[in-house]
Motif scaffolding. Structure first.
Motif, PDB file in Angstrom:
ATOM      1  N   GLY A  14     -36.068  30.393   8.906  1.00  0.00           N
ATOM      2  CA  GLY A  14     -36.359  31.205   7.546  1.00  0.00           C
ATOM      3  C   GLY A  14     -35.949  32.602   7.781  1.00  0.00           C
ATOM      4  O   GLY A  14     -37.240  33.261   6.526  1.00  0.00           O
ATOM      5  N   SER A  16     -33.417  34.744   7.136  1.00  0.00           N
ATOM      6  CA  SER A  16     -32.709  35.106   6.242  1.00  0.00           C
ATOM      7  C   SER A  16     -31.840  34.735   5.920  1.00  0.00           C
ATOM      8  O   SER A  16     -32.481  32.959   5.250  1.00  0.00           O
ATOM      9  N   GLY A  17     -31.878  35.221   4.722  1.00  0.00           N
ATOM     10  CA  GLY A  17     -29.959  33.733   3.452  1.00  0.00           C
ATOM     11  C   GLY A  17     -30.946  33.213   3.189  1.00  0.00           C
ATOM     12  O   GLY A  17     -32.386  32.967   2.166  1.00  0.00           O
ATOM     13  N   ILE A  18     -30.420  31.321   2.529  1.00  0.00           N
ATOM     14  CA  ILE A  18     -30.958  30.549   2.446  1.00  0.00           C
ATOM     15  C   ILE A  18     -32.305  30.333   2.441  1.00  0.00           C
ATOM     16  O   ILE A  18     -33.339  29.955   1.644  1.00  0.00           O
ATOM     17  N   ARG A  20     -34.976  32.148   4.360  1.00  0.00           N
ATOM     18  CA  ARG A  20     -35.734  32.664   3.498  1.00  0.00           C
ATOM     19  C   ARG A  20     -36.308  32.560   2.392  1.00  0.00           C
ATOM     20  O   ARG A  20     -37.769  33.004   2.144  1.00  0.00           O
ATOM     21  N   ALA A  21     -35.269  32.939   1.150  1.00  0.00           N
ATOM     22  CA  ALA A  21     -35.311  32.385  -0.275  1.00  0.00           C
ATOM     23  C   ALA A  21     -35.999  31.156  -0.017  1.00  0.00           C
ATOM     24  O   ALA A  21     -37.123  31.025  -0.846  1.00  0.00           O
ATOM     25  N   ILE A  22     -36.197  30.002   0.059  1.00  0.00           N
ATOM     26  CA  ILE A  22     -36.585  28.688   0.465  1.00  0.00           C
ATOM     27  C   ILE A  22     -37.905  29.503   0.650  1.00  0.00           C
ATOM     28  O   ILE A  22     -39.651  28.560   0.175  1.00  0.00           O
ATOM     29  N   ALA A  24     -39.910  32.386   0.362  1.00  0.00           N
ATOM     30  CA  ALA A  24     -40.526  32.553  -0.447  1.00  0.00           C
ATOM     31  C   ALA A  24     -40.813  31.869  -2.027  1.00  0.00           C
ATOM     32  O   ALA A  24     -41.556  31.444  -2.106  1.00  0.00           O
ATOM     33  N   ARG A  25     -39.725  30.574  -2.003  1.00  0.00           N
ATOM     34  CA  ARG A  25     -40.122  29.906  -3.248  1.00  0.00           C
ATOM     35  C   ARG A  25     -41.368  29.263  -2.742  1.00  0.00           C
ATOM     36  O   ARG A  25     -42.179  28.573  -3.923  1.00  0.00           O
ATOM     37  N   ALA A  46     -39.598  39.223   7.104  1.00  0.00           N
ATOM     38  CA  ALA A  46     -39.901  38.216   6.188  1.00  0.00           C
ATOM     39  C   ALA A  46     -40.739  37.612   5.608  1.00  0.00           C
ATOM     40  O   ALA A  46     -40.989  37.820   4.684  1.00  0.00           O
ATOM     41  N   GLN A  49     -43.324  40.526   4.164  1.00  0.00           N
ATOM     42  CA  GLN A  49     -42.546  41.140   2.946  1.00  0.00           C
ATOM     43  C   GLN A  49     -43.407  39.474   1.694  1.00  0.00           C
ATOM     44  O   GLN A  49     -43.974  39.906   0.725  1.00  0.00           O
ATOM     45  N   ILE A  50     -43.538  38.524   2.344  1.00  0.00           N
ATOM     46  CA  ILE A  50     -43.510  37.263   2.028  1.00  0.00           C
ATOM     47  C   ILE A  50     -45.808  37.143   1.554  1.00  0.00           C
ATOM     48  O   ILE A  50     -45.618  36.832   0.620  1.00  0.00           O
TER      49      ILE A  50
END
Length: 64
Positions: A14, A16-18, A20-22, A24-25, A46, A49-50
């Motif tokens: 988690g 970076s990339g996918i 990290r996006a997951i 955050a979602r 990460a 930031q979240i």
């Protein structure tokens, strides 16, 4: 009500990339998230930031 309220998730990779996006979602949907990654610097950044955006997110260094 958020779809993932009262849930705890672990997102491996988690930092970076996918992943990290997951992470955050999932937080946006109400989950409490643990980001697990071998890259301690990026993972901590990460999670910070979240969390600064209101999500419940922490980092745990690990090699899966």
């Amino acid at each position: 009500m958020k779809r993932l309220a009262e849930r705890v998730t672990i997102v491996t990779g988690g930092a970076s990339g996918i992943g990290r996006a997951i992470a955050a979602r999932f937080c946006a949907e109400g989950a409490r998230v643990v980001i697990a990654d071998v890259d301690a610097g990026s993972g901590a950044a990460a999670a910070a930031q979240i969390a600064s955006g209101g999500g419940a997110c922490i980092f745990a260094a690990c090699d899966v």
